[in-house]
Scaffold this active site. Structure first.
Site, PDB file in Angstrom:
ATOM      1  N   LYS A  21      -1.495  12.352 -11.070  1.00 17.17           N
ATOM      2  CA  LYS A  21      -1.223  12.014 -10.965  1.00 17.17           C
ATOM      3  C   LYS A  21      -0.154  10.816 -10.514  1.00 17.17           C
ATOM      4  O   LYS A  21       1.288  11.008 -10.588  1.00 17.17           O
ATOM      5  CB  LYS A  21      -2.045  11.237  -9.405  1.00 17.17           C
ATOM      6  CG  LYS A  21      -1.310  10.712  -8.070  1.00 17.17           C
ATOM      7  CD  LYS A  21      -1.903  10.146  -7.252  1.00 17.17           C
ATOM      8  CE  LYS A  21      -2.563   8.682  -7.716  1.00 17.17           C
ATOM      9  NZ  LYS A  21      -2.023   7.622  -7.177  1.00 17.17           N
ATOM     10  N   ARG A  92       3.959   3.658  -2.663  1.00 17.45           N
ATOM     11  CA  ARG A  92       4.508   3.391  -3.836  1.00 17.45           C
ATOM     12  C   ARG A  92       4.973   3.753  -4.975  1.00 17.45           C
ATOM     13  O   ARG A  92       6.501   2.264  -5.462  1.00 17.45           O
ATOM     14  CB  ARG A  92       3.047   1.882  -4.819  1.00 17.45           C
ATOM     15  CG  ARG A  92       3.862   0.876  -5.294  1.00 17.45           C
ATOM     16  CD  ARG A  92       2.992   0.012  -5.547  1.00 17.45           C
ATOM     17  NE  ARG A  92       3.519  -1.096  -6.495  1.00 17.45           N
ATOM     18  CZ  ARG A  92       4.362  -1.832  -6.580  1.00 17.45           C
ATOM     19  NH1 ARG A  92       4.347  -2.756  -5.600  1.00 17.45           N
ATOM     20  NH2 ARG A  92       4.392  -2.549  -7.483  1.00 17.45           N
ATOM     21  N   CYS A 116      -1.042   2.421  -1.193  1.00 18.58           N
ATOM     22  CA  CYS A 116      -2.609   2.413  -0.631  1.00 18.58           C
ATOM     23  C   CYS A 116      -2.280   0.665  -0.806  1.00 18.58           C
ATOM     24  O   CYS A 116      -1.689  -0.143  -1.790  1.00 18.58           O
ATOM     25  CB  CYS A 116      -3.720   2.475  -1.819  1.00 18.58           C
ATOM     26  SG  CYS A 116      -4.099   4.201  -2.342  1.00 18.58           S
ATOM     27  N   PRO A 122       3.912  -7.343  -5.402  1.00 18.99           N
ATOM     28  CA  PRO A 122       5.732  -7.717  -5.477  1.00 18.99           C
ATOM     29  C   PRO A 122       5.880  -6.579  -6.516  1.00 18.99           C
ATOM     30  O   PRO A 122       5.675  -5.699  -7.570  1.00 18.99           O
ATOM     31  CB  PRO A 122       4.802  -9.098  -5.806  1.00 18.99           C
ATOM     32  CG  PRO A 122       3.978  -9.135  -7.064  1.00 18.99           C
ATOM     33  CD  PRO A 122       3.316  -7.955  -6.527  1.00 18.99           C
ATOM     34  N   ASP A 124       8.444  -8.596  -8.236  1.00 18.18           N
ATOM     35  CA  ASP A 124       9.348  -8.740  -9.477  1.00 18.18           C
ATOM     36  C   ASP A 124       9.572  -8.427 -10.743  1.00 18.18           C
ATOM     37  O   ASP A 124      10.415  -8.829 -11.111  1.00 18.18           O
ATOM     38  CB  ASP A 124       8.836 -10.354  -9.040  1.00 18.18           C
ATOM     39  CG  ASP A 124       6.776 -10.248 -10.596  1.00 18.18           C
ATOM     40  OD1 ASP A 124       6.921  -9.181  -9.463  1.00 18.18           O
ATOM     41  OD2 ASP A 124       7.296 -11.565 -10.381  1.00 18.18           O
ATOM     42  N   LEU A 125       9.217  -7.945 -11.436  1.00 20.12           N
ATOM     43  CA  LEU A 125       9.160  -7.085 -12.590  1.00 20.12           C
ATOM     44  C   LEU A 125      10.010  -6.632 -13.100  1.00 20.12           C
ATOM     45  O   LEU A 125      11.168  -6.444 -14.048  1.00 20.12           O
ATOM     46  CB  LEU A 125       7.529  -7.267 -13.338  1.00 20.12           C
ATOM     47  CG  LEU A 125       6.586  -8.231 -13.751  1.00 20.12           C
ATOM     48  CD1 LEU A 125       4.917  -7.946 -13.703  1.00 20.12           C
ATOM     49  CD2 LEU A 125       7.100  -9.572 -14.186  1.00 20.12           C
ATOM     50  N   VAL A 334      -6.634  -6.332 -12.103  1.00 24.89           N
ATOM     51  CA  VAL A 334      -5.612  -6.160 -11.916  1.00 24.89           C
ATOM     52  C   VAL A 334      -5.133  -6.376 -10.397  1.00 24.89           C
ATOM     53  O   VAL A 334      -3.553  -6.544 -10.714  1.00 24.89           O
ATOM     54  CB  VAL A 334      -5.562  -4.813 -12.676  1.00 24.89           C
ATOM     55  CG1 VAL A 334      -4.417  -4.133 -12.146  1.00 24.89           C
ATOM     56  CG2 VAL A 334      -6.069  -4.750 -13.446  1.00 24.89           C
TER      57      VAL A 334
HETATM   58  C1  UD1 Z   1       0.161   1.654 -11.078  1.00 23.42           C
HETATM   59  C2  UD1 Z   1      -0.573   3.160 -11.202  1.00 23.42           C
HETATM   60  C3  UD1 Z   1      -1.665   2.580 -10.566  1.00 23.42           C
HETATM   61  C4  UD1 Z   1      -2.768   1.753 -10.979  1.00 23.42           C
HETATM   62  C5  UD1 Z   1      -2.127   0.530 -11.555  1.00 23.42           C
HETATM   63  C6  UD1 Z   1      -2.908  -0.163 -12.392  1.00 23.42           C
HETATM   64  C7  UD1 Z   1       0.634   4.699 -10.437  1.00 23.42           C
HETATM   65  C8  UD1 Z   1       1.744   5.464  -9.567  1.00 23.42           C
HETATM   66  N1  UD1 Z   1      -0.010   4.424 -10.011  1.00 23.42           N
HETATM   67  O1  UD1 Z   1       0.480   1.246 -10.649  1.00 23.42           O
HETATM   68  O2  UD1 Z   1      -2.885   4.335  -9.915  1.00 23.42           O
HETATM   69  O3  UD1 Z   1      -3.817   1.404 -10.371  1.00 23.42           O
HETATM   70  O4  UD1 Z   1      -0.281   1.577 -12.232  1.00 23.42           O
HETATM   71  O5  UD1 Z   1      -3.095   0.340 -13.539  1.00 23.42           O
HETATM   72  O6  UD1 Z   1       0.976   4.774 -12.270  1.00 23.42           O
HETATM   73  N2  UD1 Z   1       2.542  -6.745 -10.409  1.00 23.42           N
HETATM   74  C9  UD1 Z   1       3.916  -7.845 -10.529  1.00 23.42           C
HETATM   75  N3  UD1 Z   1       5.410  -7.818 -10.196  1.00 23.42           N
HETATM   76  C10 UD1 Z   1       6.187  -6.660 -10.395  1.00 23.42           C
HETATM   77  C11 UD1 Z   1       5.200  -5.294  -9.979  1.00 23.42           C
HETATM   78  C12 UD1 Z   1       3.509  -5.943 -11.165  1.00 23.42           C
HETATM   79  O7  UD1 Z   1       2.815  -8.744 -10.257  1.00 23.42           O
HETATM   80  O8  UD1 Z   1       7.159  -6.600 -10.524  1.00 23.42           O
HETATM   81  C13 UD1 Z   1       1.614  -7.243 -10.381  1.00 23.42           C
HETATM   82  C14 UD1 Z   1       0.605  -5.973  -9.135  1.00 23.42           C
HETATM   83  O9  UD1 Z   1       0.300  -7.102  -8.158  1.00 23.42           O
HETATM   84  C15 UD1 Z   1      -1.092  -5.795  -9.397  1.00 23.42           C
HETATM   85  C16 UD1 Z   1      -0.571  -5.408 -10.897  1.00 23.42           C
HETATM   86  O10 UD1 Z   1       0.468  -6.839 -11.448  1.00 23.42           O
HETATM   87  O11 UD1 Z   1      -1.589  -7.304  -9.941  1.00 23.42           O
HETATM   88  C17 UD1 Z   1      -0.673  -4.159 -11.800  1.00 23.42           C
HETATM   89  O12 UD1 Z   1       0.524  -3.473 -11.101  1.00 23.42           O
HETATM   90  P1  UD1 Z   1       1.524  -2.627 -11.551  1.00 23.42           P
HETATM   91  O13 UD1 Z   1       0.288  -2.066 -12.959  1.00 23.42           O
HETATM   92  O14 UD1 Z   1       2.427  -2.437 -11.859  1.00 23.42           O
HETATM   93  O15 UD1 Z   1       0.366  -0.940 -10.527  1.00 23.42           O
HETATM   94  P2  UD1 Z   1       1.190  -0.263 -10.301  1.00 23.42           P
HETATM   95  O16 UD1 Z   1       2.414   0.491 -11.174  1.00 23.42           O
HETATM   96  O17 UD1 Z   1       2.183  -0.050  -9.195  1.00 23.42           O
END
Ligand code: UD1
Length: 424
Positions: A21, A92, A116, A122, A124-125, A334
């Site tokens: 997925k 998302r 979900c 967020p 921000d990154l 995470v």
């Molecule tokens: C992707 C996966 C999801 C998985 C997750 C972690 C997809 C479509 N989804 O989600 O199934 O559970 O990786 O393996 O690939 N964060 C920040 N700032 C940002 C971005 C993220 O603080 O700009 C934080 C998030 O709040 C979270 C953590 O980083 O706590 C991990 O998020 P991230 O790795 O970005 O997950 P997704 O890409 O959304």
């Protein structure tokens, strides 16, 4: 929609894992960067993929399902850059069009994404990365506007190895002149899949799968990479989370289950933990045989970015630990708010205490069928684990959330001997 499961049937036989997925979702967005047609194989036909394809069509792209799992995507020279709110809020991963549109058109507009409900997620990154590459980023009235000001390669250190941020930065960097370096990048197999796809389409990327990724942007890439007459063909990797889920189903209710179409090295952290709980896992070339020979033992689990234990399997493991002898501790590192399934499992007899990012599970308990609710996709999978091993009938409400990520789950489990059916 509800899933109704009669517990207690032993699972045996073979199950074929679908395409990943999370790889398919990013590749669908990344197809916008290729000038020619894109043919993706091994694409799972699940609700999240269908939603991502609706966005492609809303932006002007063409989508055609060909034979089983084969998807043809093509984009016109002129495409829309604004993601409609009603589509973007469905998942998302709609945020992955940000990087793809930034590379192809130099601008994008999207509502802050949905998905979900598993805590504060967020962006921000993602935005910091785009900013470092010379994009103006503005937030206004719930929308993110990205526009190329002086696009150029940049050096970006991610405070956390976010999967989505790494992917968006990689895609955007393909369309800006100069070298972009991402430090503390995510190392998930889906990142490697994205890099392989983009390289196949004409991009220059190295280091994917390590924490330092280098992208050489092409000055001429602002209208995409490759030639318009060329077709990029790519096959999506198998879904390691679906495979891990079926391993956990087998641990909970299986005798011997063969899991086909897997890349076992992607599953190392999961295999190690299932060995700890007392499962035998025989690794074949592209399959695994999971055998339960004795009682399950408790273990501790810490979710971490890859190659750590995946957060997406944390809820199913919580359900499994209810069946294991002893006290198991899960530490979720995470996402916050990813223990909501604990309350649903408790309705079935689980003994779980949650404090902050820790959950303590006492086992083994007798799980009894009940009416429960899937609060998110992976929570839904966890409830299936409990229902398969439980006594009597379990009714899982909001089962459409499970359809977001598991292709034909009822059909696949029925073929293994489970009693499971959908009820409207
Ligand atoms: C992707 C996966 C999801 C998985 C997750 C972690 C997809 C479509 N989804 O989600 O199934 O559970 O990786 O393996 O690939 N964060 C920040 N700032 C940002 C971005 C993220 O603080 O700009 C934080 C998030 O709040 C979270 C953590 O980083 O706590 C991990 O998020 P991230 O790795 O970005 O997950 P997704 O890409 O959304």
């Amino acid at each position: 929609m509800k899933l109704v499961i009669q517990g207690g049937n032993a699972l045996r036989g073979s199950v074929k894992i679908s395409g990943a997925k999370n790889a398919a979702l990013v590749l669908i967005a990344a197809s916008a960067i290729a000038r020619g047609e894109v043919i993706l194989d091994n694409v799972p036909r699940i609700a999240d993929v269908e939603h991502q394809l609706e966005i492609v069509q809303a932006l002007g792209g063409r989508v055609e399902w060909q034979e089983q799992g084969r998807l043809l995507l093509s984009w016109p020279d002129q495409l829309d850059v604004a993601l409609p709110y009603h589509l973007a809020k469905k998942l998302r991963a709609s945020n992955l069009f940000l990087g793809a549109l930034a590379a192809r058109v130099g601008q994008a507009r999207m509502p802050l994404p949905g998905g979900c409900d598993i805590g504060f997620r967020p962006m921000d990154l993602h935005l910091k990365g785009l900013n470092a590459m010379g994009f103006d980023v503005e937030l206004e009235h719930g929308f993110i506007n990205v526009k190329a000001r002086e696009p150029r390669g940049g050096r970006i250190y991610l405070d956390f190895p976010s999967v989505g941020a790494t992917e968006n930065i990689m895609m955007a960097a393909v369309g800006v002149p100069g070298t972009t370096i991402v430090e503390n990048a995510a190392k998930e197999p889906e990142i490697v899949d994205l890099a392989s796809f983009l390289v196949g389409a004409g991009a220059t990327i190295s280091g994917a799968g390590t924490d330092l990724i280098k992208i050489e942007g092409h000055p001429a890439a602002s209208r995409g990479v490759g030639n318009s007459g060329e077709t990029t063909r790519f096959s999506v990797i198998p879904d390691r989370i679906e495979a891990g889920t079926y391993m956990i189903f087998a641990a909970a209710a299986g005798v011997e289950v063969t899991i086909e179409n897997v890349i076992s090295r992607h599953l190392q952290p999961v295999i190690a933990k299932l060995n700890d709980v007392g499962l035998e896992v025989a690794v074949g070339e592209d399959s695994l045989v999971v055998k339960r020979s004795g009682p399950l033992r408790a273990t501790d689990i810490k979710t971490l970015p890859y190659p750590g234990f995946p957060t997406d399997l944390q809820s199913p493991m919580m359900a499994l630990l209810c069946l294991a002898q002893g006290t198991g501790v899960i530490s979720e590192n995470v996402f916050d708010n990813r223990f909501r399934v604990a309350d649903e499992l408790k309705r079935m007899g689980a003994q779980i205490r949650v404090k902050g990012h820790l959950a303590v599970i006492e086992g083994p308990v007798r799980l009894l069928g009940a009416q429960v609710k899937a609060t998110d996709l992976r929570a839904g999978a966890a409830l299936i684990v409990a229902a398969l091993a439980g006594e009597g009938e379990t009714e899982i409400c909001q089962a459409e959330l499970i359809e977001r990520g598991y292709e034909k789950v009822a059909e696949k489990l029925c073929a293994l001997g489970a009693s499971i059916k959908y009820v409207d």
